[in-house]
Design an enzyme around this catalytic site. Sequence first.
Site, short mmCIF file in Angstrom:
data_model
loop_
_atom_site.label_atom_id
_atom_site.label_comp_id
_atom_site.label_asym_id
_atom_site.label_seq_id
_atom_site.Cartn_x
_atom_site.Cartn_y
_atom_site.Cartn_z
N ASP A 1 16.25 5.36 44.32
CA ASP A 1 17.08 5.20 45.52
C ASP A 1 16.70 6.22 46.59
O ASP A 1 16.19 7.30 46.30
CB ASP A 1 18.56 5.36 45.13
CG ASP A 1 19.49 4.77 46.18
OD1 ASP A 1 19.01 4.03 47.06
OD2 ASP A 1 20.70 5.07 46.14
N HIS B 1 9.97 2.53 51.71
CA HIS B 1 9.56 1.71 50.57
C HIS B 1 8.06 1.88 50.32
O HIS B 1 7.62 1.96 49.18
CB HIS B 1 9.86 0.23 50.82
CG HIS B 1 11.31 -0.07 51.05
ND1 HIS B 1 12.30 0.45 50.25
CD2 HIS B 1 11.96 -0.83 51.98
CE1 HIS B 1 13.48 0.01 50.68
NE2 HIS B 1 13.31 -0.76 51.73
N LEU C 1 2.44 2.22 27.10
CA LEU C 1 3.71 2.36 27.80
C LEU C 1 4.16 0.97 28.23
O LEU C 1 3.39 0.20 28.80
CB LEU C 1 3.52 3.24 29.06
CG LEU C 1 4.70 3.27 30.05
CD1 LEU C 1 5.89 4.01 29.45
CD2 LEU C 1 4.29 3.95 31.35
C1 IPE Z 1 20.13 0.27 43.54
O1 IPE Z 1 20.05 0.88 44.77
C2 IPE Z 1 19.11 -0.84 43.45
C3 IPE Z 1 17.71 -0.40 43.33
C4 IPE Z 1 17.30 0.84 43.27
C5 IPE Z 1 16.72 -1.45 43.25
P1 IPE Z 1 20.99 0.43 46.01
O2 IPE Z 1 20.64 1.31 47.13
O3 IPE Z 1 20.86 -1.02 46.20
O4 IPE Z 1 22.44 0.75 45.43
P2 IPE Z 1 23.78 1.04 46.22
O5 IPE Z 1 23.94 -0.07 47.21
O6 IPE Z 1 23.65 2.36 46.88
O7 IPE Z 1 24.84 1.07 45.16
C1 IPE Z 2 15.92 2.06 47.22
O1 IPE Z 2 16.07 2.67 48.46
C2 IPE Z 2 15.05 0.83 47.28
C3 IPE Z 2 15.74 -0.42 46.98
C4 IPE Z 2 16.99 -0.55 46.71
C5 IPE Z 2 14.93 -1.63 46.98
P1 IPE Z 2 17.14 2.19 49.51
O2 IPE Z 2 16.50 1.18 50.39
O3 IPE Z 2 18.39 1.76 48.85
O4 IPE Z 2 17.38 3.53 50.32
P2 IPE Z 2 18.76 4.05 50.95
O5 IPE Z 2 19.77 4.08 49.85
O6 IPE Z 2 19.12 3.09 52.04
O7 IPE Z 2 18.43 5.41 51.44
MG MG Z 3 20.08 2.77 48.34
#
Ligand code: IPE
Ligand code: IPE
Ligand code: MG
Length: 241
Positions: free
Chosen positions: A26, A43, A137
């Site tokens: 995240d 990303h 792995l």
């Molecule tokens: C969880 O992250 C999903 C992934 C890492 C793929 P999100 O950013 O979607 O989760 P929330 O919305 O903060 O709970």
């Molecule tokens: C995690 O990073 C990637 C996915 C959920 C695909 P986020 O895109 O959720 O990043 P934040 O939480 O907005 O910083």
């Molecule tokens: Mg996120």
Amino acid sequence: MISFSNRRRRRYLKNNIPFHVGIIMDGNGRWAERRGLPRIMGHKVGVESVRSVVRAAKKVGVRYLTLYTFSSENWQRPPDEVSYLMYMLRNLLIKEVDELNRQGVRVKAIGRLNMLSKEVLKALDYAIKKTEHNDELNLYLALSYGGRQEIVDAVNKIIKSGVKEVDEDTFKRFLYDPELPDVDLLIRTAGEYRISNFLLWHTSYAELYITDTLWPDFREEDFYEAIEDFSKRVRKFGKVV
Ligand code: IPE
Ligand code: IPE
Ligand code: MG
């Protein structure tokens, strides 16, 4: 009877190495926003973290690594972001498959995969096929994945199969991949204290490790830190130790 995989898992845990690590990757968006960049740049850089962590997991000897790559709920993000993530995923699978294969990594996927586009599915199938004989792995990509959805899908499979009663072991056979063991260590980056619908069944006794580091900044050293932290935990599983 304890299966071979379970015996191996116990041996690992005795040595304080997690057999299965799950990661909620995240903070990509925040990483980019802090730099005044579009979210997708986060990303993009996050892919380098994936490479780092796969290398590190292999070095430590972790056997199962599940990366929360795209959640069921992530489909509700702006269409542009979803398209970019899918485009990136497909490219990554195509580009990295040979290197993963060389490293002895076996690629697998869990989730409602039928919601992915034909192009992504094709790249995914190819990566899974090409690496199916590796066993250094096991790299699981949780894609279009939701923990509740997995449980509901399992229940529907059970109903269709005609099985009238289940215990934990039989229930597990109906999950997306019955081979996937319980999570020993669950890492979440970007300082969020929640599970966000990740591997609900498998994390019941997982050790949680949450770091403020954003995913694009999370590299080998950060992974080792999490492993070291895990190795000092006392796991009690409800018992008195
Ligand atoms: C969880 O992250 C999903 C992934 C890492 C793929 P999100 O950013 O979607 O989760 P929330 O919305 O903060 O709970
Ligand atoms: C995690 O990073 C990637 C996915 C959920 C695909 P986020 O895109 O959720 O990043 P934040 O939480 O907005 O910083
Ligand atoms: Mg996120």
